[in-house]
Design an enzyme around this catalytic site. Structure first.
Site, PDB file in Angstrom:
ATOM      1  N   SER A 142       0.821  -1.202   0.000  1.00  0.00           N
ATOM      2  CA  SER A 142       0.000   0.000   0.000  1.00  0.00           C
ATOM      3  C   SER A 142       0.857   1.256   0.000  1.00  0.00           C
ATOM      4  O   SER A 142       1.988   1.255   0.465  1.00  0.00           O
ATOM      5  CB  SER A 142      -0.905   0.011   1.235  1.00  0.00           C
ATOM      6  OG  SER A 142      -0.125   0.091   2.406  1.00  0.00           O
ATOM      7  N   CYS A 143       0.301   2.325  -0.530  1.00  0.00           N
ATOM      8  CA  CYS A 143       1.027   3.597  -0.621  1.00  0.00           C
ATOM      9  C   CYS A 143       0.140   4.741  -0.170  1.00  0.00           C
ATOM     10  O   CYS A 143       0.032   5.762  -0.834  1.00  0.00           O
ATOM     11  CB  CYS A 143       1.515   3.823  -2.048  1.00  0.00           C
ATOM     12  SG  CYS A 143       2.737   2.628  -2.585  1.00  0.00           S
ATOM     13  N   GLY A 144      -0.570   4.562   0.917  1.00  0.00           N
ATOM     14  CA  GLY A 144      -1.386   5.640   1.454  1.00  0.00           C
ATOM     15  C   GLY A 144      -2.859   5.320   1.503  1.00  0.00           C
ATOM     16  O   GLY A 144      -3.676   6.187   1.784  1.00  0.00           O
TER      17      GLY A 144
ATOM     18  N   ARG B 185      10.071  -2.088   0.211  1.00  0.00           N
ATOM     19  CA  ARG B 185      10.519  -0.758   0.652  1.00  0.00           C
ATOM     20  C   ARG B 185      10.281  -0.549   2.135  1.00  0.00           C
ATOM     21  O   ARG B 185      11.107   0.017   2.843  1.00  0.00           O
ATOM     22  CB  ARG B 185       9.787   0.322  -0.152  1.00  0.00           C
ATOM     23  CG  ARG B 185      10.143   0.362  -1.626  1.00  0.00           C
ATOM     24  CD  ARG B 185       9.280   1.347  -2.382  1.00  0.00           C
ATOM     25  NE  ARG B 185       7.868   0.986  -2.281  1.00  0.00           N
ATOM     26  CZ  ARG B 185       6.886   1.852  -2.036  1.00  0.00           C
ATOM     27  NH1 ARG B 185       7.162   3.126  -1.850  1.00  0.00           N
ATOM     28  NH2 ARG B 185       5.632   1.449  -1.968  1.00  0.00           N
TER      29      ARG B 185
END
Length: 231
Positions: A59-61, A132
């Site tokens: 997920s990125c936000g 990441r």
């Protein structure tokens, strides 16, 4: 794989389960994909803090803006405004230094890196991982075990883009400057501004964008979270 103790401890710290290396009694590997962390007696543990899924996915936000308020409460350290002071010349050197130090990336071409630099551009610490978020948890975990937190005089350089979760982890560790080879998400920019973190994107090819808080960059006079200023 690799540095799994740092990964486990870093994850527990950025999730708010532990607050220092002194909270940990022992760490052991229970197979190739499992770590057990035993906390010292008297350390409070709330299992509800781990009842989330966004931090172990890509997920990125997606967790939403309500999480910014949660980060504000969870932060142990607040960054001091205006420090450290960085020159554009130092920032330009960081990607090449990181790339040359990525031993595992040189072998595989498929790993992300999270690294810490001094204000003079000296590489202080580096961790790699396929994920990441894992790479940053490893980095924060290694610094926690070395009792180097808060990271108040360090530049965090990320090898990819900047998600909300990466800014969240950095904020909890007291990082004042986040730089990345890729782009930040809009929620990452918003959270960095909320936490007083200078956020730099597209740090490559002798250029970079300043997304908020120019006050730590010499020669950068405009401070805005709406317009990226190219240097």
């Amino acid at each position: 794989p690799g540095n799994n103790e740092c990964l486990a401890v870093g994850f527990l710290f950025t999730e708010g389960i532990i607050h220092s290396a002194g909270d940990v009694n022992s760490i052991r590997a229970d197979g190739p994909n499992a770590m057990t962390v035993i906390l010292n007696r008297g350390v409070p543990f709330d299992s509800a803090l781990l009842d989330r899924h966004s931090y172990v996915s890509s997920s990125c936000g997606a967790c939403g803006k309500h999480s910014i308020a949660a980060v504000r409460v969870a932060r142990l350290y607040k960054v001091a405004p205006g420090v450290p002071v960085l020159t554009p010349e130092v920032i330009h050197t960081l990607p090449n230094i990181l790339r040359e130090a990525q031993a595992e990336f040189s072998l595989t071409g498929g790993l992300h890196a999270s690294s810490l630099f001094s204000p003079r551009g000296t590489l202080v610490a580096l961790q790699e991982d396929v994920g990441r978020h894992n790479a940053l948890d490893k980095l924060i975990g290694s610094e926690l075990l070395a009792e180097n937190l808060p990271l108040s005089n360090r530049i965090l350089l990320l090898s990819g883009r900047v998600s909300f979760e990466l800014v969240q982890k950095a904020a909890i560790a007291g990082v004042p400057v986040i730089a990345a080879v890729g782009a930040p998400s809009s929620l990452a920019v918003e959270l960095a501004a909320e936490c007083g973190i200078t956020l730099l994107g597209f740090v490559r090819d002798k250029r970079f964008n300043v997304y908020n808080d120019c006050n730590r960059i010499l020669g950068c006079e405009k401070n805005t979270i709406d317009v990226a200023q190219a240097l």
